[in-house]
Design an enzyme around this catalytic site. Structure first.
Site, PDB file in Angstrom:
ATOM      1  N   ARG A  46       1.032  -0.696   0.117  1.00 38.01           N
ATOM      2  CA  ARG A  46       0.114   0.097   0.543  1.00 38.01           C
ATOM      3  C   ARG A  46       0.593   1.134   0.757  1.00 38.01           C
ATOM      4  NH1 ARG A  46      -4.915   1.526   3.791  1.00 38.01           N
ATOM      5  NH2 ARG A  46      -6.369   0.602   1.943  1.00 38.01           N
ATOM      6  N   CYS A  74     -16.642   2.337   1.567  1.00 45.28           N
ATOM      7  CA  CYS A  74     -14.983   1.610   2.577  1.00 45.28           C
ATOM      8  C   CYS A  74     -14.850   1.440   3.396  1.00 45.28           C
ATOM      9  CB  CYS A  74     -14.178   1.828   0.891  1.00 45.28           C
ATOM     10  SG  CYS A  74     -13.379   3.425   1.209  1.00 45.28           S
ATOM     11  N   ASP A  99     -16.574   8.462  -1.108  1.00 43.68           N
ATOM     12  CA  ASP A  99     -16.002   7.785   0.128  1.00 43.68           C
ATOM     13  C   ASP A  99     -15.717   8.782   0.738  1.00 43.68           C
ATOM     14  OD1 ASP A  99     -12.945   6.892   0.166  1.00 43.68           O
ATOM     15  OD2 ASP A  99     -12.313   6.924  -1.657  1.00 43.68           O
ATOM     16  N   GLN A 147     -10.219  -4.045  -2.478  1.00 49.07           N
ATOM     17  CA  GLN A 147     -12.177  -3.137  -2.233  1.00 49.07           C
ATOM     18  C   GLN A 147     -12.627  -3.865  -2.556  1.00 49.07           C
ATOM     19  OE1 GLN A 147     -12.341  -0.838   0.820  1.00 49.07           O
ATOM     20  NE2 GLN A 147     -14.512  -1.364   0.299  1.00 49.07           N
ATOM     21  N   ARG A 195     -14.316  -7.504   3.309  1.00 47.51           N
ATOM     22  CA  ARG A 195     -12.695  -7.241   2.572  1.00 47.51           C
ATOM     23  C   ARG A 195     -12.144  -8.440   2.918  1.00 47.51           C
ATOM     24  NH1 ARG A 195     -10.429  -2.586   2.617  1.00 47.51           N
ATOM     25  NH2 ARG A 195      -9.884  -3.292   1.541  1.00 47.51           N
ATOM     26  N   HIS A 216      -7.698   0.873  -5.676  1.00 47.25           N
ATOM     27  CA  HIS A 216      -8.016   0.270  -4.556  1.00 47.25           C
ATOM     28  C   HIS A 216      -8.725  -1.465  -4.787  1.00 47.25           C
ATOM     29  CE1 HIS A 216      -8.514  -0.899  -0.834  1.00 47.25           C
ATOM     30  NE2 HIS A 216      -9.197   0.605  -0.348  1.00 47.25           N
TER      31      HIS A 216
HETATM   32  N1   CP Z   1     -11.842   0.165   3.124  1.00 47.45           N
HETATM   33  C1   CP Z   1      -9.912   0.690   3.123  1.00 47.45           C
HETATM   34  O1   CP Z   1      -8.568   0.508   2.458  1.00 47.45           O
HETATM   35  O2   CP Z   1     -10.051   0.431   4.478  1.00 47.45           O
HETATM   36  P1   CP Z   1      -7.924   0.601   5.825  1.00 47.45           P
HETATM   37  O3   CP Z   1      -7.613   2.023   5.020  1.00 47.45           O
HETATM   38  O4   CP Z   1      -8.591   1.148   6.958  1.00 47.45           O
HETATM   39  O5   CP Z   1      -7.449  -0.172   5.106  1.00 47.45           O
HETATM   40  N1  NVA Z   2      -9.186   7.187  -0.805  1.00 51.97           N
HETATM   41  C1  NVA Z   2      -9.397   6.640   0.531  1.00 51.97           C
HETATM   42  C2  NVA Z   2      -9.492   5.844   0.343  1.00 51.97           C
HETATM   43  C3  NVA Z   2      -9.872   5.173   2.134  1.00 51.97           C
HETATM   44  C4  NVA Z   2      -9.198   3.746   1.806  1.00 51.97           C
HETATM   45  C5  NVA Z   2      -7.967   7.651   0.387  1.00 51.97           C
HETATM   46  O1  NVA Z   2      -7.171   7.177  -0.367  1.00 51.97           O
HETATM   47  O2  NVA Z   2      -7.645   7.388   1.588  1.00 51.97           O
END
Ligand code: CP
Ligand code: NVA
Length: 330
Positions: free
Chosen positions: A106, A272, A230, A136, A317, A133
């Site tokens: 990530r 999400c 989101d 997700q 998830r 993502h």
């Molecule tokens: N939705 C999601 O990716 O959550 P986290 O940022 O907690 O992993």
């Molecule tokens: N768009 C958000 C998604 C988090 C799961 C971010 O990148 O922070």
């Protein structure tokens, strides 16, 4: 479906049939877990989890899914490895590829997760970049199937808010791969870029999906089975954008009026997570002090309503990430 040895970097690396196959595998694994009859398919495997950004769901999903399937994980947090500051992504990939059977990443850049895959020689899983993502999206699709009871090609899915970032772009492409009627509802400056729209359109030509990009909330949500959103400011964006972002997106908040505008009392609400729906977070309180808004992308009323399926979505998830690891590593 044979995905053994493949990486999971973005939706469009897969065919619609493979994408559906991963959702079906997740449903099968979820049923096995519920029945307490889960064969361990990843015994003896080791998986590295690189997180350059924070996470609750994605990290925990990888760790628990790996444990339930008999694999071991190593968590590398944003400050505890050499990656990026003292060692290049490519060199890190070459090292970790010698130790591990798979690597989750990530971070900001899609090029980094692609480089890890290129140089490590093992399957790499994208746990979120600024561009996509994809884990997700599998969870979202499984949740939509469970809660709407409709085949994907009969689902109307409207996403409100920031359509330029990972979740908005991925949702557009994944929904197109599944043949949905997908609407991205956002002001022009927050609509998905031409590349994401073009990828979605080319899938739509194969799957019969319908794609609408609009700034009109009323038209965008009419007839929707699913309303998604989101956060308005994503990880990695500067705090200084909050005030202007709230001004730009406040008309795209998911509230009771938006749910009513669907005309569908059974429409579900998805997010999400994490979500700013009340003043129980430090960021939520800071934004409230600056703007007077008690909730941002979704009101607490909708978030807490019977239509909200966000915690089922969060649970999925784990089942879908398990499916990704099982499909690519066995
Ligand atoms: N939705 C999601 O990716 O959550 P986290 O940022 O907690 O992993
Ligand atoms: N768009 C958000 C998604 C988090 C799961 C971010 O990148 O922070």
């Amino acid at each position: 479906m044979d995905l053994r040895g493949r990486s999971f970097l973005k939706e469009s690396d897969f065919t619609p049939a493979e994408w559906l196959g991963l959702i079906d595998l997740a449903a099968q694994l979820k049923a096995e877990t519920a029945a307490g009859q889960e064969p361990q398919r990843l015994t003896g495997k080791s998986i590295a989890l690189i997180f350059e950004k924070t996470s609750t769901r994605t990290r925990c999903a990888f760790e628990v899914a790996a444990f339930q399937q008999g694999a071991h994980t190593t968590y590398l947090d944003p400050s505890s490895s050499q990656i990026g500051h003292k060692e290049s992504v490519a060199d890190t990939a070459r090292v970790l590829g010698r130790f591990y059977d798979g690597i989750e990443f990530r971070g900001d850049l899609q090029t980094h997760v692609e480089e890890l895959a290129e140089h490590s020689g093992v399957p790499v899983f994208n746990g979120l970049t600024d561009s996509w993502h994809p884990t997700q999206m599998l969870a979202d699709a499984l949740t939509i199937r469970e809660h709407t009871g409709k085949p994907f090609n009969q689902v109307v899915h409207a996403y409100l808010g920031d359509g330029r970032f990972n979740t908005g772009r991925s949702l557009l492409v994944s929904s197109a791969m599944l043949g949905m009627d997908v609407r991205i509802v956002a002001p022009p400056a927050y609509q998905p870029d031409a590349e994401a729209v073009q990828i979605a359109q080319s899938f739509a030509a194969q799957t019969g999906a319908r794609i609408t990009i609009t700034d009109d909330v009323e038209a965008g949500v009419a007839g929707a089975d699913v309303i998604s959103t989101d956060v308005w400011v994503s990880m990695g964006e500067p705090k200084s954008v909050w005030n202007s972002r709230v001004e730009d997106l406040r008309d795209y908040q998911v509230n009771t009026r938006v749910m009513e505008l669907t005309g569908n009392p059974d429409a579900i609400f998805m997010h999400c997570l994490p979500a700013f729906h009340d003043l129980e977070t430090a960021v939520g309180r800071q934004v409230f002090e600056a703007t007077g808004m008690h909730a941002l992308e979704v009101t607490d009323e909708v978030f807490s309503s019977r239509q909200s399926v966000v915690f089922d979505q969060a649970e999925n998830r784990m089942h879908t990430i398990k499916a990704v690891m099982v499909a690519m590593l066995t």
